[in-house]
Design a protein around this motif. Structure first.
Motif, PDB file in Angstrom:
ATOM      1  N   LEU A 142       0.834  -1.209   0.000  1.00 50.48           N
ATOM      2  CA  LEU A 142       0.000   0.000   0.000  1.00 50.48           C
ATOM      3  C   LEU A 142       0.870   1.261   0.000  1.00 50.48           C
ATOM      4  O   LEU A 142       0.537   2.253  -0.659  1.00 50.48           O
ATOM      5  CB  LEU A 142      -0.924  -0.006   1.220  1.00 50.48           C
ATOM      6  CG  LEU A 142      -2.031  -1.079   1.198  1.00 50.48           C
ATOM      7  CD1 LEU A 142      -2.673  -1.225   2.574  1.00 50.48           C
ATOM      8  CD2 LEU A 142      -3.079  -0.746   0.141  1.00 50.48           C
ATOM      9  N   GLY A 143       1.999   1.220   0.697  1.00 53.23           N
ATOM     10  CA  GLY A 143       2.908   2.365   0.699  1.00 53.23           C
ATOM     11  C   GLY A 143       3.476   2.651  -0.675  1.00 53.23           C
ATOM     12  O   GLY A 143       3.587   3.812  -1.095  1.00 53.23           O
ATOM     13  N   HIS A 189     -12.516  -2.442  -4.379  1.00 58.21           N
ATOM     14  CA  HIS A 189     -12.000  -1.458  -5.327  1.00 58.21           C
ATOM     15  C   HIS A 189     -10.617  -0.944  -4.900  1.00 58.21           C
ATOM     16  O   HIS A 189     -10.429  -0.490  -3.763  1.00 58.21           O
ATOM     17  CB  HIS A 189     -12.969  -0.282  -5.459  1.00 58.21           C
ATOM     18  CG  HIS A 189     -14.343  -0.690  -5.876  1.00 58.21           C
ATOM     19  ND1 HIS A 189     -14.619  -1.195  -7.124  1.00 58.21           N
ATOM     20  CD2 HIS A 189     -15.521  -0.692  -5.181  1.00 58.21           C
ATOM     21  CE1 HIS A 189     -15.921  -1.477  -7.208  1.00 58.21           C
ATOM     22  NE2 HIS A 189     -16.481  -1.176  -6.040  1.00 58.21           N
ATOM     23  N   ARG A 190      -9.699  -0.980  -5.820  1.00 63.05           N
ATOM     24  CA  ARG A 190      -8.326  -0.548  -5.537  1.00 63.05           C
ATOM     25  C   ARG A 190      -8.261   0.920  -5.115  1.00 63.05           C
ATOM     26  O   ARG A 190      -7.604   1.273  -4.133  1.00 63.05           O
ATOM     27  CB  ARG A 190      -7.480  -0.775  -6.788  1.00 63.05           C
ATOM     28  CG  ARG A 190      -6.079  -0.198  -6.747  1.00 63.05           C
ATOM     29  CD  ARG A 190      -5.299  -0.660  -7.962  1.00 63.05           C
ATOM     30  NE  ARG A 190      -4.008   0.010  -8.085  1.00 63.05           N
ATOM     31  CZ  ARG A 190      -3.023  -0.433  -8.852  1.00 63.05           C
ATOM     32  NH1 ARG A 190      -3.182  -1.534  -9.570  1.00 63.05           N
ATOM     33  NH2 ARG A 190      -1.874   0.220  -8.925  1.00 63.05           N
ATOM     34  N   ILE A 237      -7.505   5.098  -0.756  1.00 68.81           N
ATOM     35  CA  ILE A 237      -8.000   6.251   0.002  1.00 68.81           C
ATOM     36  C   ILE A 237      -8.124   5.902   1.478  1.00 68.81           C
ATOM     37  O   ILE A 237      -7.720   6.671   2.362  1.00 68.81           O
ATOM     38  CB  ILE A 237      -9.348   6.735  -0.561  1.00 68.81           C
ATOM     39  CG1 ILE A 237      -9.167   7.336  -1.956  1.00 68.81           C
ATOM     40  CG2 ILE A 237      -9.992   7.762   0.374  1.00 68.81           C
ATOM     41  CD1 ILE A 237     -10.454   7.677  -2.660  1.00 68.81           C
ATOM     42  N   ARG A 238      -8.663   4.697   1.746  1.00 70.05           N
ATOM     43  CA  ARG A 238      -8.810   4.276   3.141  1.00 70.05           C
ATOM     44  C   ARG A 238      -7.453   4.067   3.808  1.00 70.05           C
ATOM     45  O   ARG A 238      -7.260   4.428   4.971  1.00 70.05           O
ATOM     46  CB  ARG A 238      -9.656   3.005   3.212  1.00 70.05           C
ATOM     47  CG  ARG A 238     -11.120   3.249   2.861  1.00 70.05           C
ATOM     48  CD  ARG A 238     -11.951   1.987   2.914  1.00 70.05           C
ATOM     49  NE  ARG A 238     -13.354   2.277   2.593  1.00 70.05           N
ATOM     50  CZ  ARG A 238     -14.306   1.359   2.467  1.00 70.05           C
ATOM     51  NH1 ARG A 238     -14.008   0.071   2.635  1.00 70.05           N
ATOM     52  NH2 ARG A 238     -15.535   1.721   2.167  1.00 70.05           N
ATOM     53  N   ARG A 269      -6.292   6.466   6.967  1.00 65.12           N
ATOM     54  CA  ARG A 269      -6.124   5.761   8.240  1.00 65.12           C
ATOM     55  C   ARG A 269      -4.648   5.524   8.594  1.00 65.12           C
ATOM     56  O   ARG A 269      -4.344   4.958   9.641  1.00 65.12           O
ATOM     57  CB  ARG A 269      -6.871   4.432   8.200  1.00 65.12           C
ATOM     58  CG  ARG A 269      -8.384   4.607   8.026  1.00 65.12           C
ATOM     59  CD  ARG A 269      -9.078   3.288   7.766  1.00 65.12           C
ATOM     60  NE  ARG A 269     -10.508   3.491   7.478  1.00 65.12           N
ATOM     61  CZ  ARG A 269     -11.352   2.518   7.142  1.00 65.12           C
ATOM     62  NH1 ARG A 269     -10.905   1.264   7.051  1.00 65.12           N
ATOM     63  NH2 ARG A 269     -12.610   2.782   6.891  1.00 65.12           N
ATOM     64  N   GLY A 270      -3.766   5.964   7.713  1.00 67.20           N
ATOM     65  CA  GLY A 270      -2.343   5.768   7.970  1.00 67.20           C
ATOM     66  C   GLY A 270      -1.944   4.312   7.988  1.00 67.20           C
ATOM     67  O   GLY A 270      -1.063   3.907   8.760  1.00 67.20           O
ATOM     68  N   LEU A 271      -2.547   3.505   7.120  1.00 73.48           N
ATOM     69  CA  LEU A 271      -2.267   2.067   7.082  1.00 73.48           C
ATOM     70  C   LEU A 271      -1.373   1.748   5.888  1.00 73.48           C
ATOM     71  O   LEU A 271      -1.802   1.135   4.905  1.00 73.48           O
ATOM     72  CB  LEU A 271      -3.576   1.275   7.032  1.00 73.48           C
ATOM     73  CG  LEU A 271      -4.404   1.330   8.317  1.00 73.48           C
ATOM     74  CD1 LEU A 271      -5.752   0.635   8.139  1.00 73.48           C
ATOM     75  CD2 LEU A 271      -3.632   0.695   9.477  1.00 73.48           C
ATOM     76  N   ASP A 272      -0.144   2.173   5.984  1.00 75.18           N
ATOM     77  CA  ASP A 272       0.837   1.867   4.948  1.00 75.18           C
ATOM     78  C   ASP A 272       2.241   2.040   5.524  1.00 75.18           C
ATOM     79  O   ASP A 272       2.414   2.701   6.546  1.00 75.18           O
ATOM     80  CB  ASP A 272       0.667   2.778   3.724  1.00 75.18           C
ATOM     81  CG  ASP A 272       1.059   4.218   4.029  1.00 75.18           C
ATOM     82  OD1 ASP A 272       0.331   4.867   4.807  1.00 75.18           O
ATOM     83  OD2 ASP A 272       2.095   4.685   3.520  1.00 75.18           O
ATOM     84  N   ILE A 273       3.201   1.403   4.864  1.00 75.18           N
ATOM     85  CA  ILE A 273       4.617   1.596   5.180  1.00 75.18           C
ATOM     86  C   ILE A 273       5.254   2.222   3.950  1.00 75.18           C
ATOM     87  O   ILE A 273       5.349   1.578   2.900  1.00 75.18           O
ATOM     88  CB  ILE A 273       5.316   0.268   5.519  1.00 75.18           C
ATOM     89  CG1 ILE A 273       4.706  -0.353   6.781  1.00 75.18           C
ATOM     90  CG2 ILE A 273       6.817   0.480   5.710  1.00 75.18           C
ATOM     91  CD1 ILE A 273       5.255  -1.731   7.123  1.00 75.18           C
TER      92      ILE A 273
END
Length: 342
Positions: A281-282, A319-320, A325-326, A330-334
């Protein structure tokens, strides 16, 4: 001196009002602060400056009443050493020339610049915050040895921490950082790449020199980001752990050496996302093309599609675009560059 006693409370209240004016910039507060002090010390020249710890120089916010030679001297590298020579510290923030711990002729600014310009006495005030951070200096120069008086020195010394708090460049981001819950560490990144203490928060291994986190944060700040939240892996006693990183951009105002506040906190809800999915995701949020992402993960582009679908399902959508966006909100990535903790 009865008049000083009458003015003391009024001066203290006025300085406090300036210091707590939340809507004002550092430059605006600095410009307003010397004037009430004139009721205690009838100065002919004043100097109010912030310390740039990277260049070890003072950045003037107010410098009035001096000639060009003195201007250059006060803004040069020797000024910091001379303030230290004067013995200004949290236990003794204010000193006059005649009370210096060294002979006055050993202080070149005094002997070669200020005395020839007609200044006969001075009050030097070290500006230290409540946690003993040295943020700057205040200088008031008079043309008579009669001022400043003992009483004026002592009162301005008592006001030194209030003046320091008013001019603390990290003041705004410190207040914002305290709102981050579960924060075991934090610091303020300078434009030169060093990390300064953030009041109220201890240091953290992720903020140590050489940490891969620091250039990532610097890149976000240079790109104009005023806020970011993401996850960062690190080795905690040889065990892989994740921490949430909150980045708060610093206002672009004097002395211009601060980059961003970094707050390290607990991860929070991960929605079951694995470290690999967070890294994926990052990369996508960094707008890497699919081919580059697949190569970084050592999978085919066809396999990458399955990886993306699985990550999206963890975020509750097929959906990609919605998933990204989510992940962002939500800050859910590295972010790229943080995948190999040391």
């Amino acid at each position: 001196m009865p008049q000083l006693a009458e003015d003391a409370l009024g001066v203290a209240l006025e300085v406090q009002q300036i210091a707590t004016a939340s809507a004002c910039s550092v430059a605006h507060r600095a410009k307003a602060l010397p004037e009430p002090l004139r009721r205690l010390v009838p100065f002919e020249a004043s100097w109010l400056a912030l310390l740039d710890p990277d260049s070890r120089t003072f950045v003037p916010l107010v410098i009035d009443g001096y000639d060009e030679r003195i201007h250059r001297r006060l803004g040069g590298p020797d000024a910091v050493a001379e303030v230290e020579l004067a013995g200004l510290d949290p236990t003794c923030p204010a000193r006059r020339i005649r009370a210096l711990p060294v002979p006055a002729h050993e202080v070149r600014s005094r002997a070669d610049y200020l005395w020839p310009a007609g200044f006969r006495e001075a009050l030097g005030v070290g500006l230290f915050t409540a946690d003993d951070r040295h943020v700057g200096v205040l200088g008031l120069n008079t043309d008579t040895i009669a001022h400043p008086t003992d009483e004026a020195r002592d009162l301005i010394g008592l006001l030194a921490s209030t003046i320091a708090a008013a001019l603390d460049p990290a003041r705004t981001v410190t207040v914002a950082a305290r709102a981050v819950r579960g924060a075991p560490g934090g610091g303020v990144l300078t434009r030169a790449g060093s990390v300064l203490p953030l009041t109220g928060l201890p240091d953290h291994p992720l903020l140590s020199p050489g940490s891969t986190l620091l250039p990532v944060v610097a890149g976000l700040a240079e790109g104009g980001s005023q806020y970011a939240s993401f996850l960062c892996p690190y080795l905690n006693r040889s065990v892989l752990a994740l921490r949430r990183i909150t980045v708060l951009g610093c206002a672009d105002e004097p002395p211009h050496f601060l980059c961003a506040a970094i707050v390290v906190s607990d991860v929070g809800e991960r929605r079951g996302l694995t470290v690999t999915q967070l890294e994926l995701l990052g990369m996508l949020l960094a707008e890497w093309p699919d081919g580059r992402v697949a190569a970084a993960l050592d999978v085919s582009e066809r396999e990458l599609t399955g990886y993306i679908d699985h990550a999206a399902s963890r975020l509750g959508t097929p959906h990609r675009g919605v998933a990204l966006i989510r992940a962002f909100t939500r800050g859910l990535d590295i972010p790229p560059g943080l995948g190999d903790p040391a």
